[in-house]
Design a protein around this motif. Structure first.
Motif, mmCIF file in Angstrom:
data_model
loop_
_atom_site.group_PDB
_atom_site.id
_atom_site.type_symbol
_atom_site.label_atom_id
_atom_site.label_comp_id
_atom_site.label_asym_id
_atom_site.label_seq_id
_atom_site.Cartn_x
_atom_site.Cartn_y
_atom_site.Cartn_z
ATOM 1 N N LYS A 31 0.800 -1.148 0.127
ATOM 2 C CA LYS A 31 0.451 0.201 -0.011
ATOM 3 C C LYS A 31 0.928 1.289 0.165
ATOM 4 C CE LYS A 31 -3.551 2.064 2.621
ATOM 5 N NZ LYS A 31 -4.735 2.022 3.635
ATOM 6 N N HIS A 32 1.779 1.206 0.539
ATOM 7 C CA HIS A 32 3.394 2.198 0.967
ATOM 8 C C HIS A 32 3.646 2.634 -0.234
ATOM 9 C CE1 HIS A 32 5.442 4.383 3.700
ATOM 10 N NE2 HIS A 32 6.004 4.632 2.877
ATOM 11 N N ALA A 35 1.135 3.610 -3.578
ATOM 12 C CA ALA A 35 1.169 4.806 -3.117
ATOM 13 C C ALA A 35 2.378 6.561 -3.547
ATOM 14 C CB ALA A 35 0.912 5.632 -2.378
ATOM 15 N N ARG A 36 3.677 5.150 -3.228
ATOM 16 C CA ARG A 36 4.816 6.625 -3.296
ATOM 17 C C ARG A 36 5.630 6.465 -4.744
ATOM 18 N NH1 ARG A 36 10.102 6.818 -2.398
ATOM 19 N NH2 ARG A 36 11.172 4.437 -2.379
ATOM 20 N N ALA A 63 4.945 10.630 1.853
ATOM 21 C CA ALA A 63 4.720 9.200 2.030
ATOM 22 C C ALA A 63 4.661 9.098 3.547
ATOM 23 C CB ALA A 63 5.455 8.367 2.014
ATOM 24 N N VAL A 66 1.861 11.632 5.062
ATOM 25 C CA VAL A 66 0.468 10.536 4.910
ATOM 26 C C VAL A 66 0.136 9.125 5.809
ATOM 27 C CG1 VAL A 66 -0.499 9.193 2.991
ATOM 28 C CG2 VAL A 66 0.200 11.170 2.168
ATOM 29 N N PHE A 67 1.415 8.996 5.592
ATOM 30 C CA PHE A 67 1.240 7.282 6.550
ATOM 31 C C PHE A 67 1.336 7.199 8.307
ATOM 32 C CE2 PHE A 67 1.535 5.916 2.240
ATOM 33 C CZ PHE A 67 0.626 5.611 1.652
ATOM 34 N N LYS A 81 1.995 18.112 -1.032
ATOM 35 C CA LYS A 81 0.424 17.937 -1.065
ATOM 36 C C LYS A 81 0.284 18.620 -3.270
ATOM 37 C CE LYS A 81 -0.920 18.336 3.366
ATOM 38 N NZ LYS A 81 -0.652 19.311 4.524
ATOM 39 N N VAL A 89 -4.888 7.616 -1.790
ATOM 40 C CA VAL A 89 -4.578 6.430 -0.048
ATOM 41 C C VAL A 89 -6.498 6.187 0.393
ATOM 42 C CG1 VAL A 89 -3.124 6.040 1.307
ATOM 43 C CG2 VAL A 89 -2.608 7.476 -0.485
ATOM 44 N N GLU A 90 -5.836 4.846 -0.086
ATOM 45 C CA GLU A 90 -7.642 4.164 0.529
ATOM 46 C C GLU A 90 -6.589 4.040 2.192
ATOM 47 O OE1 GLU A 90 -10.238 1.927 -1.273
ATOM 48 O OE2 GLU A 90 -9.452 2.833 -3.349
ATOM 49 N N ASP A 91 -7.902 4.496 2.530
ATOM 50 C CA ASP A 91 -7.670 3.766 4.521
ATOM 51 C C ASP A 91 -6.355 4.669 5.019
ATOM 52 O OD1 ASP A 91 -10.045 2.163 4.219
ATOM 53 O OD2 ASP A 91 -8.844 0.726 3.318
ATOM 54 N N ALA A 92 -6.257 6.268 4.935
ATOM 55 C CA ALA A 92 -4.830 6.539 4.869
ATOM 56 C C ALA A 92 -5.208 7.183 6.245
ATOM 57 C CB ALA A 92 -4.355 7.677 4.467
#
Length: 108
Positions: A31-32, A35-36, A63, A66-67, A81, A89-92
């Protein structure tokens, strides 16, 4: 570039995709990394080879923000941004600052 666009780009540009894969950290979950990687692919045309380290650093700043909830200067966060605009990003995770937590506790 949506998630489907990223997958299409990767399929059509295997050499670039393989190069970008080299920048994945062993600690990054799928997931990470997804996105990155999207951040890197969206912005790589704006950076030449000599600036690649700068792009990779900016991708980590984004990242980490966000994470992990890391905080950076306002100017830097605005830049990353803007560079990440459109990346979903789902469920961040949602992070609260110490001040927000203290304010909530005082209101009890």
């Amino acid at each position: 570039m949506s998630k489907l666009d990223v997958e299409d780009f990767i399929q059509q540009n295997r050499a670039v995709a393989e190069q970008v894969e080299m920048y994945r950290g062993y600690w990054e979950s799928n997931k990470h990394w997804d996105a990155r990687r999207e951040f890197i692919l969206r912005n790589m045309n704006d950076f030449d080879n000599e600036q690649l380290d700068h792009l990779l650093s900016l991708s980590m700043v984004w990242a980490n923000h966000v994470f992990l909830g890391c905080r950076y200067s306002t100017e830097l966060l605005e830049k990353v941004k803007e560079m990440a605009e459109g990346i979903v990003v789902e469920d961040a995770p949602v992070f609260k600052t110490r001040d927000e937590i203290m304010k909530n506790q005082q209101g009890r």
